[in-house]
Scaffold this active site. Structure first.
Site, PDB file in Angstrom:
ATOM      1  N   GLY A   1       0.871  -1.185   0.000  1.00 53.56           N
ATOM      2  CA  GLY A   1       0.000   0.000   0.000  1.00 53.56           C
ATOM      3  C   GLY A   1       0.894   1.217   0.000  1.00 53.56           C
ATOM      4  CG  LEU A   2       4.103   0.944  -1.846  1.00 51.26           C
ATOM      5  CD1 LEU A   2       5.087   0.487  -2.926  1.00 51.26           C
ATOM      6  CD2 LEU A   2       4.827   1.112  -0.510  1.00 51.26           C
ATOM      7  CB  ALA A   3      -1.394   5.864  -0.940  1.00 55.88           C
TER       8      ALA A   3
ATOM      9  CB  ALA B   1      -9.805   2.087   7.844  1.00 57.26           C
TER      10      ALA B   1
ATOM     11  CG  HIS C   1      -3.622  11.035  18.732  1.00 62.82           C
ATOM     12  ND1 HIS C   1      -4.015  11.446  17.465  1.00 62.82           N
ATOM     13  CD2 HIS C   1      -2.490  11.713  19.001  1.00 62.82           C
ATOM     14  CE1 HIS C   1      -3.153  12.339  17.005  1.00 62.82           C
ATOM     15  NE2 HIS C   1      -2.210  12.508  17.920  1.00 62.82           N
ATOM     16  CG  ASN C   2      -7.186  10.620  15.167  1.00 66.11           C
ATOM     17  OD1 ASN C   2      -6.008  10.634  15.539  1.00 66.11           O
ATOM     18  ND2 ASN C   2      -7.524  10.335  13.939  1.00 66.11           N
TER      19      ASN C   2
ATOM     20  CE  LYS D   1      -3.617   8.709  14.891  1.00 58.85           C
ATOM     21  NZ  LYS D   1      -4.342   8.724  13.712  1.00 58.85           N
TER      22      LYS D   1
ATOM     23  CB  SER E   1      -0.396  10.341  15.166  1.00 59.56           C
ATOM     24  OG  SER E   1      -0.787  11.693  15.036  1.00 59.56           O
TER      25      SER E   1
ATOM     26  CD  GLU F   1      -6.046  15.102  14.799  1.00 58.92           C
ATOM     27  OE1 GLU F   1      -5.134  14.273  15.007  1.00 58.92           O
ATOM     28  OE2 GLU F   1      -6.683  15.127  13.734  1.00 58.92           O
TER      29      GLU F   1
ATOM     30  NE  ARG G   1     -33.700   6.470  35.498  1.00 61.45           N
ATOM     31  CZ  ARG G   1     -33.422   5.384  36.190  1.00 61.45           C
ATOM     32  NH1 ARG G   1     -33.112   5.485  37.470  1.00 61.45           N
ATOM     33  NH2 ARG G   1     -33.429   4.213  35.619  1.00 61.45           N
TER      34      ARG G   1
ATOM     35  CG  MET H   1      -0.418   8.279   5.330  1.00 61.58           C
ATOM     36  SD  MET H   1       0.549   9.377   6.395  1.00 61.58           S
ATOM     37  CE  MET H   1       0.602   8.444   7.926  1.00 61.58           C
TER      38      MET H   1
ATOM     39  CG  ASN I   1      -6.441   6.778  11.439  1.00 63.06           C
ATOM     40  OD1 ASN I   1      -5.767   6.524  12.446  1.00 63.06           O
ATOM     41  ND2 ASN I   1      -6.458   7.972  10.885  1.00 63.06           N
TER      42      ASN I   1
HETATM   43  C1  6PG Z   1      -2.896  11.964  12.659  1.00 57.96           C
HETATM   44  C2  6PG Z   1      -4.209  12.478  12.147  1.00 57.96           C
HETATM   45  C3  6PG Z   1      -4.672  11.669  10.977  1.00 57.96           C
HETATM   46  C4  6PG Z   1      -5.745  12.323  10.146  1.00 57.96           C
HETATM   47  C5  6PG Z   1      -7.010  12.581  10.905  1.00 57.96           C
HETATM   48  C6  6PG Z   1      -7.884  13.598  10.221  1.00 57.96           C
HETATM   49  O1  6PG Z   1      -2.881  11.572  13.814  1.00 57.96           O
HETATM   50  O2  6PG Z   1      -1.919  11.976  11.925  1.00 57.96           O
HETATM   51  O3  6PG Z   1      -5.150  12.386  13.163  1.00 57.96           O
HETATM   52  O4  6PG Z   1      -5.039  10.414  11.461  1.00 57.96           O
HETATM   53  O5  6PG Z   1      -5.251  13.487   9.595  1.00 57.96           O
HETATM   54  O6  6PG Z   1      -7.673  11.376  11.017  1.00 57.96           O
HETATM   55  O7  6PG Z   1      -9.147  13.416  10.707  1.00 57.96           O
HETATM   56  P1  6PG Z   1     -10.433  14.100  10.156  1.00 57.96           P
HETATM   57  O8  6PG Z   1     -10.425  14.052   8.676  1.00 57.96           O
HETATM   58  O9  6PG Z   1     -11.527  13.298  10.756  1.00 57.96           O
HETATM   59  O10 6PG Z   1     -10.378  15.509  10.662  1.00 57.96           O
END
Ligand code: 6PG
Length: 475
Positions: A9-11, A76, A185-186, A182, A128, A189, A444, A13, A102
């Site tokens: 998978g050589l896109a 994914a 993490h997002n 991860k 990430s 983010e 309730r 990333m 992801n």
């Molecule tokens: C990372 C980013 C990466 C991606 C996001 C963008 O850790 O390198 O989080 O995973 O850029 O998933 O997410 P959205 O398109 O949902 O904003």
């Protein structure tokens, strides 16, 4: 010579991860569904290290040293399953398949269990840092068996970002733990980005600052405790002028935030686990609201307050910095609680201090602040919330007057700050002696005989609300 690792998978990333590995002296086997990408990589970057281009699944597998380690970097979902099925039959017990996309951690758990049955290690790993991170040093969050980390760990640690000499990569825990971390993490983010966006909106809406001026404010903030990648790039984005129109770039972009799904997953799982991650949820909803074009068009013209100018602009900007910092602490506190809850639910023994440590570099939420988070969890691994740890408690104490005043000003001026507001509400709810949840329990029990517990006695009770006596009975 055989390859120590292969990438399929050589896109962009996958290509950058492969180049990063090769640049660190590892021989990398290459494979891609269409041959073109493999050829291009070798033509353009072949001199960066040792690549073994291959043009069939069998050739790819044969190019690898044992235990074979294959990194899959495809979309994914179904494409990942398809690639796994392409390679798994060609592998032997002990070989390792890594999914660096992801993926949803539940998919990772399913795949890991299925491949374990076949004697293979499956490692779902969070990566990430975007394209640049993949090439120059990402933050890497591998799950899977301890055994798989013995061979994979050194390679991944080698290519990861380093902070104070420490690699931004650690074994997170079994099966889906890496992808779970991860995902959170997002989610964090999203919350971080939303809080920064609200700060911008406040400085502009309340003070009338221009984007370029706000860029300067962010640059200053970036020299202090808010020092982070996201603040840094925010300043760059705000300082940018659109070449075609000469307008601030931020004014020519459609104000509808998109999302690929990891933030939404975080909130969905937060609901399942019963963890209040309101900061992340508001960030996801803020994106959804921004994208609700019809709803917004229909609502334009609804009455709002008259905007009164703010006398002390510098003082207000300082308050926004404090509110941002306090809200950020809340967002991280919530995210780490979700990791704690996920760990308990799925039997992963996740070291929160180690997670904070590998987020200090390489990833999108990298920040100086994470040094303190690392220290807090290292000192007290079972910390119930970041908010009670010494330094953060103090920071919030110092920030809270400013925080309250900023939220109050936003409400008065009619500037939406869901991130700041929910963070403050969370803080106030956590520290409350009594919550109105007692009344909710009463309601309730009234309409549905759902019972309640008493503060002074064991057991469950129901009140016969429909009778004049309203007698209480043990339930
Ligand atoms: C990372 C980013 C990466 C991606 C996001 C963008 O850790 O390198 O989080 O995973 O850029 O998933 O997410 P959205 O398109 O949902 O904003």
């Amino acid at each position: 010579k055989k390859a120590s690792i292969g990438v399929t998978g050589l896109a962009v990333m996958g290509r950058n991860l492969a180049r990063n590995l090769a640049r660190h002296g590892h021989t990398v086997a290459l494979h891609n569904r269409s041959e073109q990408r493999t050829r291009e990589l070798v033509e353009q970057f072949g001199d960066e290290g040792d690549f073994i281009p291959t043009y069939s699944a069998q050739e790819f597998v044969d190019a690898l040293d044992r235990p074979r380690q294959i990194v899959i970097m495809v979309k994914a979902g179904a494409p990942t399953d398809a690639v796994i099925e392409e390679f798994a039959p060609l592998l032997e017990p002990g070989d390792v398949i890594v999914d660096a996309g992801n993926a949803h951690f539940a998919d990772t758990r399913r795949r890991e269990a299925a491949l374990r049955e076949r004697g293979l290690h499956f490692v779902g790993t969070g990566v990430s840092g975007g394209e640049e991170g993949a090439l120059h040093g990402p933050s890497i969050m591998p799950g899977g068996s301890k055994e798989s980390y013995e061979s994979l760990g050194p390679l991944f640690e080698d290519i990861s970002a380093k902070v104070d000499g420490a690699p931004c990569c650690t074994h997170i825990g079994p099966d889906g733990a890496g992808h779970f971390v991860k995902m959170v993490h997002n989610g964090i983010e999203y919350a971080d980005m939303q809080l920064i966006a609200e700060s911008f909106d406040l400085l502009r809406g309340a003070l009338g600052y221009e984007p370029a001026q706000i860029a300067e404010v962010f640059r200053t903030w970036n020299t202090g405790r808010l020092d982070s990648y996201l603040i840094e790039i925010t300043a760059e984005v705000l300082a940018h002028t659109d070449a075609a129109t000469g307008k601030p770039f931020v004014d020519i972009v459609t104000d509808q935030a998109e999302q690929k799904g990891t933030g939404r997953w975080t909130v969905q799982i937060g609901l399942d686990l019963g963890v209040p991650i309101s900061g992340i949820a508001e960030a996801v909803f803020a994106r959804s609201l921004s994208g609700s074009a019809g709803l917004r068009a229909a609502s334009r013209g609804l009455p709002g307050p008259t905007r009164v100018p703010i006398a002390d602009a510098t003082g207000f900007a300082d308050d926004v910095e404090r509110a941002l910092y306090a809200s950020k602490i809340v967002a991280y506190a919530q995210g780490f609680n979700q990791i704690q809850a996920g760990g308990a639910e799925y039997g992963w023994d996740i070291d929160l201090g180690a997670v904070a440590k590998i987020w200090r570099g390489g990833c999108i939420i990298r920040a100086k602040f994470l040094d303190d988070v690392t220290a807090a969890f290292s000192a007290e691994p079972g910390l119930p919330t970041l908010l009670t740890s010494g330094d953060f408690r103090k920071a919030v104490e110092d920030a809270q007057d400013a925080w309250r005043s900023v939220v109050a000003t936003a409400v008065k001026l009619g500037i939406p700050t869901p991130g700041f507001s929910t963070a403050l509400a969370y803080y106030d709810a956590l520290r409350a002696e009594r919550l109105p949840a007692a009344l909710v329990q009463g309601q309730r029990d009234y309409f549905g005989a759902h019972t309640y517990r008493r503060v002074d006695r064991e057991g469950s009770f129901h009140t016969a609300w429909a009778t004049p006596e309203r007698a209480e009975h043990p339930a």
